[in-house]
Enzyme design. Structure first.
Site, PDB file in Angstrom:
ATOM      1  N   GLY B  61      83.389  -3.723  55.757  1.00 55.90           N
ATOM      2  CA  GLY B  61      83.776  -5.113  56.002  1.00 55.90           C
ATOM      3  C   GLY B  61      82.954  -6.123  55.220  1.00 55.90           C
ATOM      4  N   SER B  62      82.932  -7.358  55.736  1.00 52.88           N
ATOM      5  CA  SER B  62      82.324  -8.479  55.010  1.00 52.88           C
ATOM      6  C   SER B  62      80.806  -8.395  54.985  1.00 52.88           C
ATOM      7  CB  SER B  62      82.738  -9.784  55.676  1.00 52.88           C
ATOM      8  OG  SER B  62      81.918 -10.837  55.228  1.00 52.88           O
ATOM      9  N   THR B  63      80.221  -8.905  53.906  1.00 55.39           N
ATOM     10  CA  THR B  63      78.759  -8.947  53.786  1.00 55.39           C
ATOM     11  C   THR B  63      78.157  -9.930  54.786  1.00 55.39           C
ATOM     12  OG1 THR B  63      78.830 -10.646  52.066  1.00 55.39           O
ATOM     13  CG2 THR B  63      78.764  -8.365  51.338  1.00 55.39           C
TER      14      THR B  63
END
Lengths: 386, 130
Positions: B61-63
């Site tokens: 997923g997102s950082t």
């Protein structure tokens, strides 16, 4: 991983908490990805700017980090901000203020290279923002991995990045040949090709044959779409990009792109005008040349648009458009240039339900948010819009 | 049982394991206020990771997920230690800024929720009580 004496001291906390944490991040990433050492970077580009993305958790971290004295040590620019209601904007301003406090230029654009932050061939960078990473690696021949927000911030503070991935010659060689036999001519053809390649390829470095882009902007758009629908951070285009010579060092598989591949993407994003309530140009942010083209198309259309046209661009490009008279023309026809923001990272669900755009990256994201999407060339969009 | 991996963030912790056999996204997947897993695709959905030793194959997923790990720590809902099969940028960065001991290179399919473990992150060592 080898560390210099000074790097060891930073890691031991001799230069304070913020530098220590930043160094810990770089060393851990270096160990995970097998870097031999840290290398100096020329600039950083930081993602994690929109309040929609980072939320209160991000603000809390940035506040603690800024209060601990975190300061960037190389030239650093920011990704676009979000746009929303008053409460949202208050939080958004807070985020920008915290980055500014760390010495970061709060330019807020995904196209820093059209203004403040233009790298040259061979420069090592720590950039996040997938479309800017693709532009820097592929079109400029600079070198950066696809950083996340926190890792690019850590690199900006230390002024270095671990030496792995796309910083190394051997990882910049082509891994697959793409032979384009389709008719790829216009901006939206490049967007569709990029979208298709991102979906089709894995973690590749494609070597693309058969493209003659009229403008660099077409490659910018293709790279953004590849990086949105997939995760590719570097491509080569035969005869066009700076590292294509010597990019092929072994026998590679060839994938052929036909007209039907491009058509298939366009057919996926062909929702009817009756379901569209705004036109969006500028993902990635437009160049001045793109703004000029839109102004000319509107003048030729000769009557105002019934639905709003939003053009997103950096403040640098907006300032030029203002002084050259393009902004005035665009506003006359119900268009607006909105500087330093990005609709993809804004909470605009509920404001609009359908978007018409020439961007493959926007098409990808707005469809995933549940919007109706019409993907077409800017000329068709301006001429056919109600 | 002893398992040997690699230190990502040093430190020691002892406690009860919570194990996911699926990759975990922190942004949108874990509530930073409560420590409860909300990821619809997760096999530990609805369970809390607060105060436990959390093991999973890898992050996804997102950082921005790194900041969620930091918020969990600030809210007192963070795991005591993190064990992963394969470290990547998001979780490693989160564990560093939050100061949570972390080890990678562990075959998490050998671990089960409810087991008591000791994590000696400096040596990359996991000791599972029989």
């Amino acid at each position: 991983m080898y560390l210099t004496k000074e790097e060891e001291l930073i890691l031991a906390g001799e230069y304070g908490y913020a530098l220590q944490k930043a160094m810990e991040i770089l060393v851990a990433l270096g160990e995970i990805y097998g870097a031999d050492r840290l290398i100096p970077i020329k600039s950083a580009q930081i993602a994690g700017v929109s309040y929609k993305n980072i939320g209160d958790a991000g603000i809390e971290f940035l506040r603690d980090f800024a209060n601990a004295g975190a300061k960037v040590s190389v030239y650093t620019t920011l990704n676009p901000a979000g746009i929303g209601d008053d409460e949202f904007m208050e939080k958004q301003m807070k985020v920008l203020e915290l980055y500014r406090k760390m010495g970061i230029e709060a330019t807020s654009t995904c196209t820093p290279y059209y203004g403040a932050n233009l790298p040259k061939f061979g420069d090592h960078l720590a950039w996040s923002e997938s479309s800017a990473v693709s532009f820097a690696n592929s079109i400029l021949g600079a070198r950066t991995n696809r950083e996340g927000g926190p890792s690019s911030l850590a690199a900006a503070i230390v002024g270095k990045t671990p030496n792995y991935g796309l910083h190394l010659d051997e990882n910049r060689k082509a891994t697959v040949i793409i032979s384009v036999e389709a008719n790829v001519r216009t901006f939206v053809d490049y967007a569709a090709l990029g979208y298709h390649l991102g979906k089709t390829l894995g973690n590749d470095v494609p070597y693309i044959k058969g493209l003659k882009p009229e403008m660099t902007e077409y490659l910018k758009e293709m790279g953004a779409a590849i990086a949105a629908s997939g995760s590719i951070a570097l491509y080569h285009v035969e005869g066009e990009t700076p590292e294509y010579r010597g990019a092929i060092t072994e026998k590679l598989e060839t994938i052929t792109i036909e007209n039907s591949d491009i058509r298939a993407v366009k057919e996926q994003f062909a929702d009817d005008w009756s379901e569209i309530d705004m036109i969006l140009i500028g993902c990635p942010h437009t160049s001045l040349a793109e703004v000029k083209e839109i102004a000319e198309l509107l003048s030729m259309r000769g009557r105002p648009l019934k639905i709003p046209l939003f053009i997103t661009a950096s403040r640098a490009v907006k300032a030029l458009a203002d002084s050259l008279g393009y902004t005035e023309i665009i506003e006359r026809y119900n268009g607006r240039i909105i500087p330093d923001i990005c609709f993809v990272v804004s909470p605009i669900k509920g404001w609009y339900k359908g978007v018409a755009t020439n961007s493959g990256k926007s098409a990808f994201y707005f469809r995933s948010f549940g919007f109706k999407v019409r993907l077409d060339d800017e000329e068709n969009l301006i001429n056919e819009a109600p | 049982m002893k398992l040997k991996g690699r230190k990502i963030v040093g430190g020691e912790a002892k406690g009860e394991l919570i194990v996911s056999q699926k990759p975990l996204s922190f942004l949108g997947g874990v509530d930073p206020e409560t420590g409860i897993v909300t990821d619809a695709e997760s096999d530990i959905r609805g369970q809390s990771i607060a105060g436990k030793i959390l093991a999973f194959p890898r992050g996804k997923g997102s950082t921005v997920g790194s900041y969620v790990i930091y918020a969990l720590k600030k809210n007192g809902k963070a795991p005591k230690a993190i064990i992963v099969g394969e470290a990547e940028t998001i979780v490693a960065t989160g564990a560093i800024i939050a100061g949570i001991p972390m080890v990678d290179g562990i075959d998490v399919s050998k671990l089960k929720s409810g087991q008591r473990v000791r994590v000696k992150a400096e040596e990359g060592l996991i000791e599972v009580e029989e």
